[in-house]
Design an enzyme around this catalytic site. Sequence first.
Site, PDB file in Angstrom:
ATOM      1  N   GLU A  42       0.873  -1.172   0.000  1.00 32.61           N
ATOM      2  CA  GLU A  42       0.000   0.000   0.000  1.00 32.61           C
ATOM      3  C   GLU A  42       0.912   1.224   0.000  1.00 32.61           C
ATOM      4  O   GLU A  42       1.509   1.557   1.021  1.00 32.61           O
ATOM      5  CB  GLU A  42      -0.911   0.012   1.229  1.00 32.61           C
ATOM      6  CG  GLU A  42      -1.726   1.285   1.391  1.00 32.61           C
ATOM      7  CD  GLU A  42      -2.335   1.440   2.772  1.00 32.61           C
ATOM      8  OE1 GLU A  42      -2.494   2.591   3.222  1.00 32.61           O
ATOM      9  OE2 GLU A  42      -2.641   0.415   3.421  1.00 32.61           O
ATOM     10  N   ARG A  46       1.905  10.238   0.727  1.00 27.92           N
ATOM     11  CA  ARG A  46       2.421  11.149   1.749  1.00 27.92           C
ATOM     12  C   ARG A  46       3.629  11.949   1.289  1.00 27.92           C
ATOM     13  O   ARG A  46       4.010  12.912   1.946  1.00 27.92           O
ATOM     14  CB  ARG A  46       2.775  10.361   3.021  1.00 27.92           C
ATOM     15  CG  ARG A  46       1.587   9.630   3.631  1.00 27.92           C
ATOM     16  CD  ARG A  46       1.965   8.884   4.884  1.00 27.92           C
ATOM     17  NE  ARG A  46       0.880   8.053   5.363  1.00 27.92           N
ATOM     18  CZ  ARG A  46       0.936   7.266   6.430  1.00 27.92           C
ATOM     19  NH1 ARG A  46       2.056   7.227   7.141  1.00 27.92           N
ATOM     20  NH2 ARG A  46      -0.103   6.527   6.783  1.00 27.92           N
ATOM     21  N   LYS A 130     -11.179  -0.568   6.842  1.00 24.08           N
ATOM     22  CA  LYS A 130      -9.936  -0.433   7.595  1.00 24.08           C
ATOM     23  C   LYS A 130     -10.274   0.103   8.983  1.00 24.08           C
ATOM     24  O   LYS A 130     -10.943   1.134   9.106  1.00 24.08           O
ATOM     25  CB  LYS A 130      -9.009   0.538   6.851  1.00 24.08           C
ATOM     26  CG  LYS A 130      -7.820   1.073   7.644  1.00 24.08           C
ATOM     27  CD  LYS A 130      -7.078   2.100   6.801  1.00 24.08           C
ATOM     28  CE  LYS A 130      -5.983   2.804   7.565  1.00 24.08           C
ATOM     29  NZ  LYS A 130      -5.243   3.763   6.728  1.00 24.08           N
TER      30      LYS A 130
END
Length: 225
Positions: A42, A46, A130
């Site tokens: 994943e 960022r 999640k």
Amino acid sequence: MDTPVLERIGALRIVPVVVVDGAEEGLRLADALLAGGLPVAEITLRLPGALDALAAVAAERPDVLVGAGTVVTERQVDEVVDAGATFLVSPGLHEPVVRRAQERGVPILPGVATASDLMRAVALGLEVVKLFPAGVVGGPAAIKALGAPFPRVRFMPTGGVGATNLGDYLALPAVLAAGGSWMVERSLVTAGDWDEITRRTREAVALAAPQRDGEPVAVPARQEV
């Protein structure tokens, strides 16, 4: 689970949450994960070069199931899907983002922390979410409590998951897989310590597949009620 991608994530049991910057870092990290026996990543949005990293892995490492994390806008959905992401992860549940991912035909795992979040997720037709930040909102106990009223929902706990508690999460029938970054810490990436990433990844894979009489222990399927 309604897609082969989610089924594959469930089979792998761990999703490394990766922070990389640029194509070279992405490819080197993917190679380290492959060497450790964990062909999934994943890649979080960022850093400025995250999208380039994702595109490079999607194009040049077809054996790696590559997804995008920290997806928080509809525009980002389009960007990462166009770059080759096969699944999306978001820190929270934002209906326009979920709907755009569904329009693009890519599974999305939005972050939830409360029963109200779960009700909204179910209303959107989601069966996998999640739990984030898992360690802060109650860990395995939270999954047991939240999962009871929603027996068809599976969780990918992320945030506070590590080698010491991975087994506690994966032992729960409601858990599809666990997300974590301890095997791919940013400091290891910037240092170019790919061997250590591979070592930690191999260790994580072993922790996710406990042995009994030389055979993997099957993780029980989620029960429908």
